[in-house]
Design a protein around this motif. Structure first.
Motif: not given
Length: 317
Positions: A249-254, A260-264, A295-307
């Protein structure tokens, strides 16, 4: 992005390996694409034993032996910039750079059980004007083949469903790159029961275990798709999946690189140099979309990918 969970998984399978990190045409692994789910022209497959010309999917259906079957694959499209009608490797127009590379278009054929349909896509091309005598020409080769389905009763209330996809495109010869132009790439099938319920081949009930083990699958692995507990749909995937696979659900898109995992992947994209980002942007319309979205991801969206944790396993003593 589709809201249908089956369609989202099917699309992820369709574009798996379309282009891989680092998303540039100069990368060695992006010079050998379309490696999943290929159904190759029969004339090519006859000389290359590892490249199949026919896909076969089998699964079990309880109850009413009626279903719709959709066959989906990618058709390779050659993209060539032209200047005054002559193809060039790259074309600069102002700040824009257009590169020669291959794209793909989706093809889909649908039929019922006990039926067949022809795959016949004529060769063609289209021209995208860029101003003056400059243009991008996209061209594709002819595809020909067939899809056949059948339902065989194994016992009262239980049927084995078989789907066959064959590629008989008139291939004139050449290497793998030439064959790919007439290959059904990333081929998979989506089967939707209209009244019955499919049986898991991964974890069949004891009474169907023998019939499940006897199912023959060549080039695909059928899994139950949709929400957990739903047995109305099967995805015959060229990639081994578990029953009821889900998109995170936290995937930013294709991202086209399921290895690989989305965060990486996102962090790798953000670490690219300016020159590398330019190469990614110019490689393909889809890689440009990935870059702009990342490039348009917010800090909150990036954090949702973590852990992110899906579930906690139980420790058995």
């Amino acid at each position: 992005m589709s809201t249908d969970p089956v369609r989202r998984i099917a699309d992820a399978v369709l574009y798996e390996g379309y282009v891989l990190w680092p998303y540039r045409r100069s990368a060695l692994k992006n010079q050998r694409r379309w490696t999943f789910g290929g159904v190759y022209p029969a004339a090519h497959a006859a000389r290359h034993g590892d490249d199949r010309c026919e896909l076969r999917a089998e699964c079990l259906l309880e109850g009413d032996p009626d279903a719709r079957v959709a066959i989906r694959f990618l058709h390779v499209v050659q993209r060539r910039p032209t200047r005054a009608g002559e193809p060039v490797d790259q074309l600069r127009i102002g700040d824009e750079r257009h590169l020669a590379w291959d794209e793909a278009v989706e093809r889909e054929f649908e039929l019922g059980l006990g039926g067949s349909c022809a795959i016949d896509v004529p060769a063609g091309s289209e021209r995208e004007p860029l101003g003056g005598e400059d243009a991008i020409v996209r061209s594709w080769a002819r595809l020909a083949g067939s899809v056949r389905t059948e339902a065989i009763e194994l016992s009262p209330g239980l049927h084995r469903i078989t789907v066959r996809v064959r590629n008989d495109s008139p291939f004139a010869g050449g290497g793998r790159e030439a064959a790919l132009l007439q290959t059904f790439c990333s081929t998979h099938a989506v089967l939707r029961a209209t009244g019955g319920a499919f049986v898991s081949l991964t974890d069949p009930p004891p009474e169907h275990a023998q019939a499940a083990a006897a199912c023959v699958n060549e080039g695909v692995w059928p899994v139950l798709a949709g929400e957990p507990g739903d047995r109305s749909t099967v995805l015959a995937s060229p990639i081994i999946l578990e029953d009821h696979p889900q998109i995170a659900p936290e995937s930013p898109g294709d991202l086209f690189d399921g290895g690989e995992i989305d965060q990486m992947l996102v962090l790798n994209i953000l670490s690219l140099t300016k020159e590398e980002r330019r190469d990614m942007r110019d490689a393909d319309p889809r890689t440009r979309t990935i870059l702009e979205r990342t490039e348009a991801l917010s800090p909150e969206e990036l954090m949702r990918l973590h852990g992110a944790i899906r579930e906690f396993g139980m420790v058995r003593r």
